[in-house]
Design an enzyme around this catalytic site. Structure first.
Site, PDB file in Angstrom:
ATOM      1  N   HIS A  67       0.815  -1.222   0.000  1.00 38.89           N
ATOM      2  CA  HIS A  67       0.000   0.000   0.000  1.00 38.89           C
ATOM      3  C   HIS A  67       0.848   1.273   0.000  1.00 38.89           C
ATOM      4  CE1 HIS A  67      -3.622  -2.254   0.512  1.00 38.89           C
ATOM      5  NE2 HIS A  67      -3.309  -2.697   1.709  1.00 38.89           N
ATOM      6  N   ASP A  91      -2.963 -10.667  -2.201  1.00 39.11           N
ATOM      7  CA  ASP A  91      -3.468 -10.095  -0.949  1.00 39.11           C
ATOM      8  C   ASP A  91      -4.931  -9.670  -1.142  1.00 39.11           C
ATOM      9  OD1 ASP A  91      -2.018  -8.578   1.711  1.00 39.11           O
ATOM     10  OD2 ASP A  91      -3.927  -7.704   1.045  1.00 39.11           O
TER      11      ASP A  91
END
Ligand SMILES: [Zn+2]
Length: 342
Positions: free
Chosen positions: A124, A161
């Site tokens: 992220h 993910d």
């Protein structure tokens, strides 16, 4: 059993997040599971070195890198709403990037494949800020390192993910040297990763997003890989492949809503290996918050990458390919057919 490398350092536990779900106990669970397994414990362990500041700056704003160092030196604090920086987190985050880079060097030397058991996670983290438990983008930094330091110009990143790897996607959005392919739950944090996000400029067609509703099982993930990711990856012919290995798609994960079993991760890894016939595969840890499920899943990934048997007796979850996934894959194929033969 192939000679591989498991990159790990106990220093990763020094990124002190208190009672946060992304905690140092994740490292203990994985390493204990590897140590218990008669095959996994024999895979060579490699201790990484910290990444240099320049290696991190290759993917991050120098001012942001300096701000993390200053916050850590001041005793720590919150980098964003859910990303904590302790007094040692700057150094540990450098070591997490260093772990992914170490895996690159290991497979470029003689390791068959590599698994980097690192934290904080990275996918992220964007150029100028931390997001979603991630400080620096480990895989993005390592991919940039591989492109600039090794004779490699096509890298595949498969991100399984449960969250979309917005940071990694952004790092290579206009770059045809790196193909980013992600399955992720939608709607969900961080809100990016729609079908139409396909890259831009020279990178158009080199980003592949398959957003999915919760409840997707092993067979449905296999279907998505077999019909979308793997055909594209084989045409791309990666010389090196990273898995952004977030085991929060496991059915027991407390955050994600997916239904992947521990054995399912082996099936996904086998497919990714098949798409990288002449290259090496590096699995780099991202999320995964049920400790038992995380440890079992990492063992299954190791079994695939290092060619030893694993059989993890998960509870059977419903099987069969869901219509929802078939429909989503069809939609992605329609969009990606502009760039690939599907
Ligand atoms: Zn995640």
């Amino acid at each position: 059993m192939a000679a591989g490398a498991i990159v790990y350092d106990a220093v990763y536990k020094d990124h002190d997040t208190g009672n946060h779900i992304e905690s140092s106990s994740r490292m203990d669970a994985i390493i204990e599971r590897i140590q218990e397994d008669e095959h996994a414990r024999r895979i060579p362990r490699v201790k990484p070195a910290k990444a240099t500041v320049d290696q991190v700056r290759a993917n991050h704003d120098p001012n942001y890198v300096a701000s993390v160092r200053q916050l850590a030196q001041a005793g720590g604090g919150w980098l964003d709403l859910d990303t904590y920086c302790s007094s040692k987190s700057y150094d540990v985050a450098l070591l997490a990037v260093g772990g992914a880079i170490c895996a690159v060097d290991a497979v470029a030397a003689d390791a068959s494949n590599a698994v980097a058991v690192v934290r904080p996670p990275g996918h992220h983290a964007v150029r100028d800020k931390a997001m979603g438990f991630c400080i620096f983008n480990n895989v993005a930094c390592a991919a940039k390192y591989a492109l600039s330091h090794h004779d490699i110009d096509r890298i595949l990143i498969v991100d399984w993910d449960v969250h979309h790897g917005n940071g990694t996607q952004a790092s290579f959005y206009d770059d045809a040297h790196v193909l980013y392919a992600s399955t992720h739950q939608q709607p969900f944090y961080p809100g990016t990763g729609d079908f139409e996000e396909v890259g831009s400029g020279e990178g158009e067609g080199f980003t592949v997003n398959l957003p999915l509703r919760p409840g997707v099982n092993d067979e449905s993930f296999f279907y998505a890989y077999d019909h979308l990711f793997i055909p594209i990856a084989k045409q791309f012919e990666p010389q090196l492949t990273f898995i952004s290995a977030g085991q929060d798609v496991h059915y027991a994960d407390p955050i994600g809503g997916m239904l992947v079993t521990s054995d399912g991760f082996r099936g996904l890894t086998e497919r990714i290996k098949s798409a990288t016939p002449r290259g090496k595969v590096i699995a780099c840890l991202e999320g995964g918050y049920n400790l038992q499920a995380l440890a079992d899943s990492v063992l299954a990934v190791c079994g695939s990458l290092f060619d030893f048997p694993t059989r993890i007796n998960d509870d059977a979850v419903d099987q069969g390919v869901s219509k929802h996934v078939c429909d989503r894959v069809d939609k992605a194929i329609t969009i990606q057919s502009e760039y690939w033969q599907l």
